[in-house]
Design a protein around this motif. Structure first.
Motif, mmCIF file in Angstrom:
data_model
loop_
_atom_site.group_PDB
_atom_site.id
_atom_site.type_symbol
_atom_site.label_atom_id
_atom_site.label_comp_id
_atom_site.label_asym_id
_atom_site.label_seq_id
_atom_site.Cartn_x
_atom_site.Cartn_y
_atom_site.Cartn_z
ATOM 1 N N ARG A 50 0.838 -1.196 0.000
ATOM 2 C CA ARG A 50 0.000 0.000 0.000
ATOM 3 C C ARG A 50 0.874 1.246 0.000
ATOM 4 O O ARG A 50 0.395 2.353 -0.107
ATOM 5 C CB ARG A 50 -0.872 0.012 1.256
ATOM 6 N N TRP A 59 -5.240 -5.970 -16.482
ATOM 7 C CA TRP A 59 -3.873 -5.447 -16.519
ATOM 8 C C TRP A 59 -3.178 -5.784 -17.840
ATOM 9 O O TRP A 59 -2.359 -5.003 -18.321
ATOM 10 C CB TRP A 59 -3.017 -6.020 -15.367
ATOM 11 N N ASN A 92 -10.285 -10.014 -12.605
ATOM 12 C CA ASN A 92 -10.028 -8.951 -11.634
ATOM 13 C C ASN A 92 -11.305 -8.145 -11.427
ATOM 14 O O ASN A 92 -11.736 -7.391 -12.299
ATOM 15 C CB ASN A 92 -8.891 -8.067 -12.178
ATOM 16 N N GLN A 102 -10.798 -3.673 -8.748
ATOM 17 C CA GLN A 102 -10.255 -2.331 -8.956
ATOM 18 C C GLN A 102 -11.220 -1.418 -9.686
ATOM 19 O O GLN A 102 -10.802 -0.543 -10.424
ATOM 20 C CB GLN A 102 -8.931 -2.435 -9.711
ATOM 21 N N ASP A 103 -12.499 -1.637 -9.481
ATOM 22 C CA ASP A 103 -13.491 -0.827 -10.158
ATOM 23 C C ASP A 103 -14.433 -0.271 -9.080
ATOM 24 O O ASP A 103 -14.826 -1.000 -8.161
ATOM 25 C CB ASP A 103 -14.252 -1.751 -11.135
ATOM 26 N N GLU A 104 -14.770 0.995 -9.217
ATOM 27 C CA GLU A 104 -15.644 1.673 -8.242
ATOM 28 C C GLU A 104 -16.892 0.849 -7.906
ATOM 29 O O GLU A 104 -17.315 0.774 -6.763
ATOM 30 C CB GLU A 104 -16.110 3.018 -8.820
ATOM 31 N N THR A 133 -1.224 -2.267 -11.313
ATOM 32 C CA THR A 133 -2.607 -1.785 -11.343
ATOM 33 C C THR A 133 -3.003 -1.449 -12.780
ATOM 34 O O THR A 133 -2.173 -1.343 -13.633
ATOM 35 C CB THR A 133 -2.788 -0.527 -10.494
#
Ligand code: PSV
Ligand code: MN
Length: 392
Positions: free
Chosen positions: A29, A68, A94, A97-99, A392
């Motif tokens: 992070r 990716w 994946n 990684q999406d709102e 990312t």
């Protein structure tokens, strides 16, 4: 104990799948450090994977992560890989990684978001057809942070429905591989926290749905080799995501933190029939994959070290004479059995493996050969400009 000469033929078919994301910049992070020579394109990541294979003969496949590794023309990427002597392997989906996935994907209570997550998996299956990949690997970030926040039971039911819809879309040669993780990014509960949940979900789907065991996804002290034995017994161990850890999901070089644990895991793989030619194409049904990040060390040598560590511990595990071990176990010879096990673990196979590699036209010491090849300097000079790829 067996001799190295006895087990050498068994090393022949060993294939370890390397992850494309190991070659990009990655991290925790906190700061993601860039490093010279990092790939700027998916094609360059595949080229790095091919370099690992060229120096070791152990890594004939590279796993991709969608989105990716999204490219316009997967047929061309496949040819690029083949030209370099490798194949495209597992496709990792994946939905983290999406709102829209803030409260989950395949488990979401909103049918529109759930459908979006399912559609992403359909897209991954389309990619698999173009890349010739056999496995669709699913790891979910789904879960909750606070007691009472989510309907745990309802989410299991929706997960089962979503997985069934995805499974139906696969063809006869493709597998669904469900990975578990006991925490992170959700901290109170995750929807697939352990092998039992993954097993329950895949068992409901059918033959071609299996479990992925990521060695970094367990609480400290968990007896991972027991899980390996149990899943093999149930015919449901589909793949490994190998890495090693000190504290949590550290994604360090496999075999670096605890080589003895890697030995114990590989022993159970061998004991349970998970290693060896099980498929018509000669590959084992258990895919040996790495899931690692190299944040402070060079990436290609990091991957070379990793596949060599797996080979080394596999060779040691194969040295155990199962008849000798079984006899000591049945006789109740506790320390005798333990010694049979430990003698194999303590046997240094590095010189034998170096000679074995040389017989096959490979460098005896791939780490040194890579260092001396000048390849690192070449990619560092060639890959200036553009933007480096990251995880990312
Ligand atoms: C999740 O922590 C995980 O192990 C999954 O396999 C993902 O695909 C991978 O990490 C991403 O690095
Ligand atoms: Mn993983």
């Amino acid at each position: 104990m067996h001799t190295f000469a006895q087990i050498a033929p068994l090393l022949e078919g060993q294939a370890i799948e390397v992850p494309s994301w190991a070659y990009g910049n990655s991290g925790t992070r906190f700061k993601v450090f860039g490093s010279p020579g990092t790939p700027r394109t998916v094609e360059e990541k595949v080229a790095d994977a091919a370099t690992v294979h060229r120096f070791t003969g152990l890594a004939p496949k590279v796993a991709l992560h969608i989105p990716w590794d999204m490219v316009d023309d997967f047929g061309a990427l496949r040819r690029h890989a083949e030209d370099l002597g490798v194949a495209l392997g597992t496709i990792n989906s994946n939905t983290f990684q999406d709102e829209d996935y803030k409260f989950g994907g395949l488990t979401h209570s909103d049918p529109k978001i759930r459908q979006k997550a399912i559609d992403h998996h359909f897209e991954c299956i389309d990619v698999m057809h173009r890349t010739g990949s056999q496995d669709l690997k699913i790891w979910l970030a789904d879960g909750s942070n606070y007691p009472g926040q989510a309907d745990i039971r309802g989410r299991q039911d929706r997960l089962a429905d979503s997985l069934a819809t995805i499974y139906e879309r696969l063809d006869e040669s493709q597998r669904l591989v469900l990975e578990y993780k006991f925490f992170e990014p959700a901290f109170y509960h995750t929807d697939v926290p352990d092998w039992g949940t993954s097993y329950a979900q895949v068992a409901a789907l059918g033959e071609r749905a299996v479990v992925c065991l990521d060695t970094g996804h367990h609480a400290p002290g968990t007896n991972i080799e027991f899980i390996v034995a149990q899943l093999l017994r149930l015919g449901k161990l589909g793949s490994f995501d190998f890495n090693s850890r000190f504290y949590a999901d550290d994604d360090l070089i496999v075999g670096a933190a605890d080589p003895f644990q890697l030995f114990r895991i590989l022993f159970e793989v061998v004991r349970g029939g998970g290693y060896g030619p099980a498929n018509p194409d000669g590959t084992s049904e258990v895919a040996f994959m790495l899931d690692q990040c190299h944040n402070i060390e060079q990436k290609i040598p990091g991957q070379i070290r990793s596949v060599l560590n797996v080979q080394e511990m596999l060779a040691r595990a194969l040295l155990v004479d199962l008849d000798e071990l079984g006899a000591a176990q049945v006789a109740g010879d506790v320390l005798g059995a333990h010694q049979v096990f430990m003698d194999a673990f303590y046997t240094d196979v590095r010189a034998d493996l170096a000679a074995w590699r040389e017989e096959r036209g490979l460098p005896g010491d791939p780490m040194r050969a890579y260092d001396e090849s000048g390849h690192q300097a070449e990619i560092e000079a060639a890959r200036v400009g553009g933007s480096q790829m990251s995880w990312t």
